[in-house]
Write a protein that holds these residues in place. Structure first.
Motif, short mmCIF file in Angstrom:
data_model
loop_
_atom_site.label_atom_id
_atom_site.label_comp_id
_atom_site.label_asym_id
_atom_site.label_seq_id
_atom_site.Cartn_x
_atom_site.Cartn_y
_atom_site.Cartn_z
N PHE A 101 0.84 -1.20 0.00
CA PHE A 101 0.00 0.00 0.00
C PHE A 101 0.88 1.25 0.00
CE2 PHE A 101 -2.80 3.24 1.86
CZ PHE A 101 -3.93 3.08 1.05
N GLY A 102 1.99 1.16 0.71
CA GLY A 102 2.94 2.28 0.74
C GLY A 102 3.43 2.62 -0.66
N ILE A 103 3.66 1.61 -1.45
CA ILE A 103 4.09 1.85 -2.83
C ILE A 103 3.01 2.61 -3.59
CG2 ILE A 103 4.64 0.74 -5.02
CD1 ILE A 103 5.93 -1.49 -3.50
N LEU A 144 7.86 5.23 -11.40
CA LEU A 144 8.26 5.15 -10.00
C LEU A 144 8.24 3.70 -9.51
CD1 LEU A 144 9.02 6.70 -7.41
CD2 LEU A 144 6.59 6.75 -6.84
N LEU A 145 7.21 2.99 -9.89
CA LEU A 145 7.09 1.59 -9.51
C LEU A 145 8.30 0.80 -9.99
CD1 LEU A 145 3.34 0.69 -10.23
CD2 LEU A 145 4.49 0.83 -8.03
N GLU A 146 8.70 1.09 -11.19
CA GLU A 146 9.84 0.40 -11.78
C GLU A 146 11.08 0.61 -10.93
OE1 GLU A 146 11.40 0.41 -16.24
OE2 GLU A 146 9.27 0.91 -16.03
N LYS A 147 11.24 1.85 -10.51
CA LYS A 147 12.41 2.19 -9.69
C LYS A 147 12.36 1.41 -8.37
CE LYS A 147 13.28 6.57 -10.64
NZ LYS A 147 13.09 8.01 -10.35
N ILE A 148 11.18 1.37 -7.78
CA ILE A 148 11.03 0.70 -6.49
C ILE A 148 11.29 -0.80 -6.63
CG2 ILE A 148 9.33 0.02 -4.76
CD1 ILE A 148 7.99 2.78 -5.23
N LEU A 149 10.78 -1.38 -7.68
CA LEU A 149 10.91 -2.82 -7.86
C LEU A 149 12.34 -3.24 -8.18
CD1 LEU A 149 7.67 -3.68 -9.87
CD2 LEU A 149 8.06 -3.80 -7.41
N SER A 150 13.14 -2.29 -8.65
CA SER A 150 14.50 -2.65 -9.02
C SER A 150 15.43 -2.71 -7.83
CB SER A 150 15.04 -1.67 -10.07
OG SER A 150 15.08 -0.38 -9.49
N ALA A 151 15.06 -2.14 -6.71
CA ALA A 151 15.92 -2.19 -5.53
C ALA A 151 15.13 -2.68 -4.33
CB ALA A 151 16.52 -0.82 -5.25
N PHE A 168 9.17 5.44 1.36
CA PHE A 168 7.95 5.51 2.13
C PHE A 168 7.92 6.66 3.13
CE2 PHE A 168 7.17 0.67 1.71
CZ PHE A 168 6.86 0.86 0.38
N ALA A 169 8.84 7.60 2.98
CA ALA A 169 8.95 8.70 3.95
C ALA A 169 7.59 9.35 4.20
CB ALA A 169 9.94 9.74 3.43
#
Length: 448
Positions: free
Chosen positions: A188-190, A234-241, A251-252
């Motif tokens: 959900f944070g994503i 943005l999702l792509e960036k998150i999923l890569s790391a 998630f700040a």
RNA sequence: GAGGAUGUAGCUCAGCCGGUUAGAGCGCAAGUUUGUGGCACUUGAGGUCGGGGGUUCGAAACCCCUCAUUCUCCCCA
């Protein structure tokens, strides 16, 4: 005469299969009991109203409905009958259905028996469930689930314990597995970070497929579902790391997301000093379909076998709310026994001992010795040793073939001489060795 | 719900472009061996070719319909 057959997606289990299945159930059950879970059984059928609406729209379609008894059309609404609207007709002619999983019946049980239960309540349940899905490899319309749930506590200790249960059970079954863990709050944070909380489900469905269709596929999936390009990026960036620490800055601004990471962190800390025999990995792409999960979620896949998940579970903050008992948090896991069976078979990991029914077969040569052999087999059984006596004395060829086919390792022959000397001729089927001995000696050999 | 594949002996399957009494392996039964299985050999039983319709002198084979099973997608254990 009619040709016999089985309904699509169902199977018979012969003696050997049944023994192998029992082995799986017993292995899992032993671990459940060790962790303090108590047995529960619920009916195969539930009121349809208990089941509908709990598994999403697709789930409702996969429910097996049971036709009402009696003249069920008599009282049905004639308008609905003439319009042939199946969806509207179902409630008119069916009030019961086969259970779709073990969790919802469990929730129903908890609500109905809340006064008699001590919380946190830990129960295990090993029973079949039914889904009107299209059968295919590793997918059946009737299959067993082995569930362990604890309800009435928010402690993350239980998440850690359930991981240990998975680990221990699969280690005992000699199946190397990867236990995946994620948290719905993190997911959900994503969505919050990407500003697409309204498309939460679409998002999870899409990223859940990452390991299957790759990043390009996910991107296409997201676009098809109408998620804006900026969010996709943005999702792509998150999923890569995807590590817990790497996600923290993302998630700040998402309190929920941070809470999810914190929960995951707690679970890992519980297990930190306790080595697992299998891999426990954080997987941000893990989503799981059942919509009632709210916290940590699990999924187990066998290494080196393509079989889909052989176990899954998670925490649900309010499963009993729909039955009028809100605020009760629970967490549970499920073992897919039928897929575990398929994996064990693919890995050739079933114990060999499961092919034997009894350790010794008695055979006789004529009516007189048959009576003597009947006495012998009775005494052996009285000592607690499983044993069999062939019903037709005489032709030894037949009797030996019977022993060979049933994998019975010892044949005890009762002939004239043996009967007179109160002995028995024992032949080892594997080595071919044969020796005449007292019945007591045979029983000692078999561990009486 | 969408799309593929397959239905021939108890089981696994062969049967090529239509052409005589439909085959094999395994299994089953009997025997070689009337107190000894696995191995070998001999003999034997067992088939509405999923069902219905059509094309044809002739269909297991080609066409249509139908039923069943299986696999993939969706979704899930």
């Amino acid at each position: 005469m009619q040709k016999p057959g089985l309904p699509e997606g169902t199977r018979d289990f012969g003696p050997e299969q049944s023994r192998r299945r029992a082995y799986i159930f017993e292995t899992v059950r032993t671990v459940f009991i060790k962790y303090g879970f108590q047995p529960l059984e619920t009916p195969a059928m539930e009121n349809l109203s208990t089941l509908t609406g709990k598994y999403g729209e697709e789930g409702d379609q996969l429910l097996f409905k049971i036709l009402n008894n009696g003249d069920f059309l008599k009282n049905a609404d004639p308008d609905i009958l003439t319009t042939k609207n199946s969806a509207r007709l179902v409630p008119e002619i069916s009030k019961r259905g086969l259970r779709y999983d073990l969790t919802v019946p469990f929730a129903r049980f908890v609500v109905m028996n809340r006064h008699a239960l001590t919380f946190p309540f830990k129960r295990y349940q090993i029973q079949p469930v039914w889904r009107a899905d299209r059968p295919q490899k590793g997918r059946y319309r009737e299959f067993y689930q082995c569930d362990a749930d604890v309800i009435g506590s928010e402690s993350l200790q239980y998440e850690a314990e359930l991981v240990q249960i998975y680990d221990e059970a699969f280690a005992k079954l000699h199946i190397p597995v990867q236990i995946k863990i994620n948290n719905r709050k993190a997911l959900f944070g994503i969505a919050e970070a990407a500003g697409i909380t309204d498309r939460f489900t679409d998002m999870t469905v899409a990223i859940d497929k990452l390991d299957k269709i790759g990043m390009d596929g996910v991107r296409r999936e997201l676009t098809d579902r109408g998620i804006p390009a900026a969010a996709t990026e943005l999702l792509e960036k998150i999923l890569s790391a995807p590590s817990i620490n790497a996600l923290r800055p993302v998630f700040a601004a998402s309190e929920t997301g941070l809470k999810g990471l914190e929960e995951l962190d707690r679970v890992f800390r519980f297990l930190e000093k306790l080595p697992l025999q299998n891999d426990l990995v954080f997987d941000i792409t893990l989503a799981r379909g059942l919509s009632y999960y709210t916290g940590c979620i699990f999924e187990v896949v066998a290494k080196g076998v393509s079989m889909g998940s052989i176990g899954g579970g998670g925490r649900y903050a309010d499963l009993t709310g729909v039955f009028g008992m809100p605020g009760l948090s629970g967490v549970g896991i499920s073992f897919g026994a039928d897929r575990i069976y398929d994996v064990l078979e693919a890995l050739a990991c079933f114990p060999k001992s499961l092919t034997t029914s009894v350790p010794v077969l008695f055979v006789a040569l004529d009516d007189a010795t048959h009576a003597y052999a009947f006495e012998c087999v009775s005494r052996v059984r009285a000592a607690g040793i499983p044993a069999e006596l062939y019903p037709e004395p005489g032709k030894l060829k037949k009797q030996f073939e019977y022993a060979a086919k049933l994998n019975i390792p010892l044949v005890a022959i009762a002939g004239e001489t043996e009967m007179q000397n109160k002995t028995i001729a024992v032949k080892n089927q594997q080595s071919g060795e044969q020796r005449t001995m007292a019945l007591e000696e045979l029983m000692t050999t078999l561990g009486a």
